[in-house]
Design an enzyme around this catalytic site. Structure first.
Site, mmCIF file in Angstrom:
data_model
loop_
_atom_site.group_PDB
_atom_site.id
_atom_site.type_symbol
_atom_site.label_atom_id
_atom_site.label_comp_id
_atom_site.label_asym_id
_atom_site.label_seq_id
_atom_site.Cartn_x
_atom_site.Cartn_y
_atom_site.Cartn_z
ATOM 1 N N ARG A 151 -32.625 15.664 -38.999
ATOM 2 C CA ARG A 151 -31.982 14.366 -39.272
ATOM 3 C C ARG A 151 -30.767 14.276 -38.360
ATOM 4 O O ARG A 151 -29.815 15.044 -38.498
ATOM 5 C CB ARG A 151 -31.591 14.267 -40.746
ATOM 6 C CG ARG A 151 -30.972 12.942 -41.143
ATOM 7 C CD ARG A 151 -30.622 12.919 -42.633
ATOM 8 N NE ARG A 151 -30.008 11.661 -43.028
ATOM 9 C CZ ARG A 151 -28.703 11.386 -42.924
ATOM 10 N NH1 ARG A 151 -27.878 12.315 -42.446
ATOM 11 N NH2 ARG A 151 -28.218 10.217 -43.295
ATOM 12 N N LYS A 198 -21.856 17.709 -37.815
ATOM 13 C CA LYS A 198 -21.105 17.983 -39.040
ATOM 14 C C LYS A 198 -19.913 18.910 -38.788
ATOM 15 O O LYS A 198 -19.823 19.570 -37.753
ATOM 16 C CB LYS A 198 -22.037 18.561 -40.115
ATOM 17 C CG LYS A 198 -22.915 17.475 -40.737
ATOM 18 C CD LYS A 198 -23.680 17.952 -41.940
ATOM 19 C CE LYS A 198 -24.383 16.766 -42.622
ATOM 20 N NZ LYS A 198 -25.274 17.192 -43.706
#
Length: 275
Positions: free
Chosen positions: A255, A221
Site C-alpha cells: 500500500r 511512515k
C-alpha cells in the site's frame, strides 16, 4: 491466493500494488493535496498507468492523534470521489479505507470493490456482518485503541506473537460472518514504536502461518523518516528499501503513495525469485 473483486479474480500469489488516495485535509504525507476533480483524476490516472491494481480511498485520517471525523463528513468526502473515479475509469478497483460499516456499505453500493478496515471490525460491531452480506474482500489491520489513543498502547510481551493471536481471533470472527477473502495488515505505525515496527518487519514471514495474503503499509511512515532523520517528503528511497524487505518476507500487497517505484521494486523482486 485469489480474491474476487466484482467478479474479477485477482491473483495475489504475485505481489500487487495498492495506490493511496487520501481525500482528507490532514493525512501525514498528502493531506489536502487532492482537493478538486482534476487533481483527483490526474492522480488516479497516474497510479493506474503505473499499474496499481487497487486505489485505496480514505476520508478519515488515521495518523497518530488525528482529529475525529463525523460519519456525515466521511460520506461527503469519499462517496463523490468513488463515483467520479468510476465514471472516468470504470475498470478501476477501488478500496474504501474506513472502520465504519455504513460507510463501507454505501461505498460498495457506489462501486467500491473491497473494504480496508484499520480496526478489523473492533471499532464498529456491525462491520463484519456487513462485509459478509456485501461479499467483498476485507483487509483487516492490527491496531490497539483508536488513532487518537494508539500511541499510548505500545506495551507488548511478544509483539509478533500477539499480532498473530489477534489475527487468528479476527479471522475466525470474519469466517463466522461468511467473509471468504481476507487480507491481513500488521499495522506498521499503529500502536507500535519505531523499534517495534522494525521488529515486526523483521519477523513478517511468521504471519504466513495464518494462510492469508499479507499487506505491508510502510510507505513514507515515521519508522523510515525518523530513523533516517528526514521528513516524509524525503522518505521515498527508504520506503523502497523496506518494500523489498517486506516482499522477501512474504508481503503480497504494497500500500503505497508512489506506485511507479513500488512496481519497479516488485519487478526486480520477481526477477530475483525467477533465477
Amino acid at each position: 491466493m485469489n480474491i474476487n473483486c466484482k467478479g474479477k479474480l485477482i491473483d495475489l500469489s504475485m505481489p500487487k500494488v495498492m495506490g493511496i488516495l487520501n481525500v482528507t485535509p490532514d493525512s501525514f504525507f498528502d493531506g489536502g493535496k487532492y482537493k478538486d476533480e482534476t487533481e483527483i483524476l490526474n492522480q488516479v490516472e497516474t497510479m493506474l498507468k503505473h499499474q496499481a491494481t487497487f486505489i485505496d480511498i480514505g476520508g478519515y485520517s488515521s495518523r497518530p492523534n488525528a482529529d475525529d471525523v463525523s460519519e456525515a463528513e466521511e460520506f461527503s468526502r469519499v462517496l463523490p470521489v468513488i463515483e467520479l473515479i468510476l465514471k472516468h475509469f470504470p475498470e478501476a478497483l477501488i478500496s474504501i479505507d474506513t472502520f465504519r460499516s455504513e460507510v463501507a456499505k454505501q461505498s460498495v453500493e457506489a462501486g467500491a470493490a473491497l473494504v480496508n478496515d484499520i480496526s478489523a471490525g473492533q471499532l464498529d460491531s456491525n462491520m463484519l456482518a456487513v462485509i459478509g452480506k456485501l461479499s467483498v474482500p476485507y483487509i483487516m489491520m492490527h491496531m490497539k485503541g483508536t488513532p487518537k489513543t494508539m500511541q499510548q498502547q505500545t506495551q507488548y510481551t511478544d509483539l509478533t506473537k500477539e499480532v498473530i493471536s489477534y489475527f487468528a481471533e479476527r479471522i475466525e470472527a470474519a469466517h463466522q460472518e461468511k467473509i471468504n477473502d481476507i487480507i491481513i495488515d500488521p499495522g506498521f505505525g499503529f500502536a507500535k514504536t519505531t523499534e517495534q515496527n522494525f521488529e515486526l518487519l523483521n519477523q513478517l514471514e511468521l504471519l504466513q502461518m495464518l494462510d492469508q495474503p499479507i499487506l505491508a503499509g510502510i510507505s513514507r511512515k515515521s519508522m523510515i523518516y525518523k530513523t533516517l532523520n528526514l521528513t516524509s517528503q524525503e522518505a521515498l528511497n527508504g520506503t523502497t528499501a523496506l518494500h523489498m524487505v517486506a516482499l522477501q518476507k512474504g508481503a503480497k500487497l504494497l500500500r503505497v503513495h508512489d506506485v511507479k517505484e513500488a512496481m519497479e521494486c516488485i519487478t526486480l523482486y520477481n526477477q530475483l525469485k525467477s533465477n
